[in-house]
Write a protein that holds these residues in place. Structure first.
Motif, mmCIF file in Angstrom:
data_model
loop_
_atom_site.group_PDB
_atom_site.id
_atom_site.type_symbol
_atom_site.label_atom_id
_atom_site.label_comp_id
_atom_site.label_asym_id
_atom_site.label_seq_id
_atom_site.Cartn_x
_atom_site.Cartn_y
_atom_site.Cartn_z
ATOM 1 N N VAL A 203 0.848 -1.184 0.000
ATOM 2 C CA VAL A 203 0.000 0.000 0.000
ATOM 3 C C VAL A 203 0.887 1.238 0.000
ATOM 4 C CG1 VAL A 203 -1.907 -1.177 1.154
ATOM 5 C CG2 VAL A 203 -0.241 0.064 2.513
ATOM 6 N N LEU A 271 -1.702 -0.866 -3.962
ATOM 7 C CA LEU A 271 -2.858 -0.050 -3.607
ATOM 8 C C LEU A 271 -2.389 1.355 -3.252
ATOM 9 C CD1 LEU A 271 -4.737 -2.584 -1.287
ATOM 10 C CD2 LEU A 271 -4.897 -2.327 -3.773
ATOM 11 N N CYS A 278 -6.911 2.689 0.578
ATOM 12 C CA CYS A 278 -5.984 1.551 0.668
ATOM 13 C C CYS A 278 -6.551 0.453 1.558
ATOM 14 C CB CYS A 278 -4.634 2.020 1.189
ATOM 15 S SG CYS A 278 -3.705 3.087 0.058
ATOM 16 N N LEU A 295 -0.418 -5.730 5.676
ATOM 17 C CA LEU A 295 -0.103 -4.488 4.984
ATOM 18 C C LEU A 295 1.399 -4.244 4.995
ATOM 19 C CD1 LEU A 295 -2.809 -2.005 6.342
ATOM 20 C CD2 LEU A 295 -2.954 -3.572 4.387
#
Length: 326
Positions: A203, A271, A278, A295
């Protein structure tokens, strides 16, 4: 969350781990490329955040001897009983051969053999005998963990995915879009109780689209030109969309390779946008079959220029209270 956070010294991560815990995050997962090793950030988390689950994603199967890898895993499992998961994988020729001076031979067999060795050694068994890729003579852990950690296997294509389903406690996915998850999960077949699907999700929480896509293109050309990842994305059906990148890379045109990556591929694999956007994108991975979405927050202009203050402002929008980080 992937740890350590970029730009935050390890010595300052006690506040990071505490903030993650307060915000309801369940896990912190490390990686091992050319930054920190996989175990040190988790050892700190074991002491500083006694409720967080810890995981490596991944520790290469080549760069430590089998016995040393078992010792490192056993030590962390002893420090954090019942809340450590060991993720291993083949890694890449660059990490193994070019940076660690180890031959990168038969990665599937080596990873399978290390998996089998670890499962036995971490149960406290004496391992004595020859595997296809190495031999071990009467190795037994002096301090086998009371709770052997689950061992997860990083996998991309059908062979490794099926190995994970047959012999590991879970699988770790990487560099795939949310919509790719069902293709990978289908290869696992019927899963045993407790088997987990983890995925690292990149992300870049900035609304500077040009920056995010430029960074994404650099990462994609760096990773998806590695033979295993290239084969993975051909299997996923991206021969046509990524073919120009691969051809430019093979011709030595690194800049042209990056420029050839379509926006839609960047947007699917990295993302970006507001932190809320996100997070919504990460939730799609869970909706498609990922049990543990991990993440990995990439650097943004805001965090690069703003340091700890910027992180303190950004992370709460990802669901994290980091008022103590600054």
């Amino acid at each position: 969350m992937t740890v350590p956070l970029g730009g935050v010294p390890l010595a300052d991560h006690a506040a990071v781990y505490a903030a993650l815990d307060r915000a309801g995050f369940t896990d912190v997962w490390s990686s091992e490329v050319a930054g920190t090793d996989a175990f040190t950030p988790l050892a700190l988390a074991a002491a500083w955040a006694p409720r967080l689950r810890l995981g490596t994603a991944i520790t290469p199967a080549f760069t430590r001897g089998p016995g040393l890898l078992a010792m490192s895993a056993a030590a962390l499992a002893e420090a954090a009983p019942g809340r450590f998961a060991l993720g291993i994988g083949a890694s890449s020729p660059v990490v193994v051969r070019d940076w660690n001076a180890v031959a990168y031979d038969e990665p599937f067999k080596r990873t399978r053999d290390v998996l089998r060795f670890l499962r036995a050694a971490l149960r406290g068994e004496t391992v004595d005998g020859a595997f296809d890729t190495f031999a071990v003579r009467r190795f037994a852990l002096e301090r086998p963990p009371a709770v052997p950690p689950p061992v997860l296997l990083a996998a991309l294509r059908p062979g490794m995915l099926r190995l994970a389903a047959a012999e590991a406690d879970g699988v770790i996915l990487n560099w795939l879009a949310a919509e790719d998850v069902p293709t990978a999960v289908a290869e696992l077949g019927e899963r045993r109780p407790g088997f987990e699907v983890a995925a690292r999700i990149f992300v870049c929480p900035t609304e500077d689209t040009a920056y995010a896509r430029a960074l994404g293109r650099r990462l994609i050309t760096g990773y998806l030109t590695v033979p295993a990842y290239a084969a993975f994305h051909r299997w996923l059906g991206r021969q046509e969309t990524l073919g120009p990148m691969w051809r430019a890379w093979e011709a030595g045109d690194r800049r042209g390779a990056a420029a050839a990556v379509p926006d839609e591929v960047v947007d699917a694999l990295v993302l970006h946008g507001s932190p809320e956007r996100c997070v919504a994108g990460a939730r799609r991975y869970a909706a498609h079959g990922v049990d543990v979405p991990v993440l990995a927050v990439l650097p943004t202009p805001e965090t690069t220029e703003g340091g700890a203050d910027a992180w303190a402002g950004l992370l709460p929008r990802l669901g994290i209270d980091v008022t103590e980080v600054a």
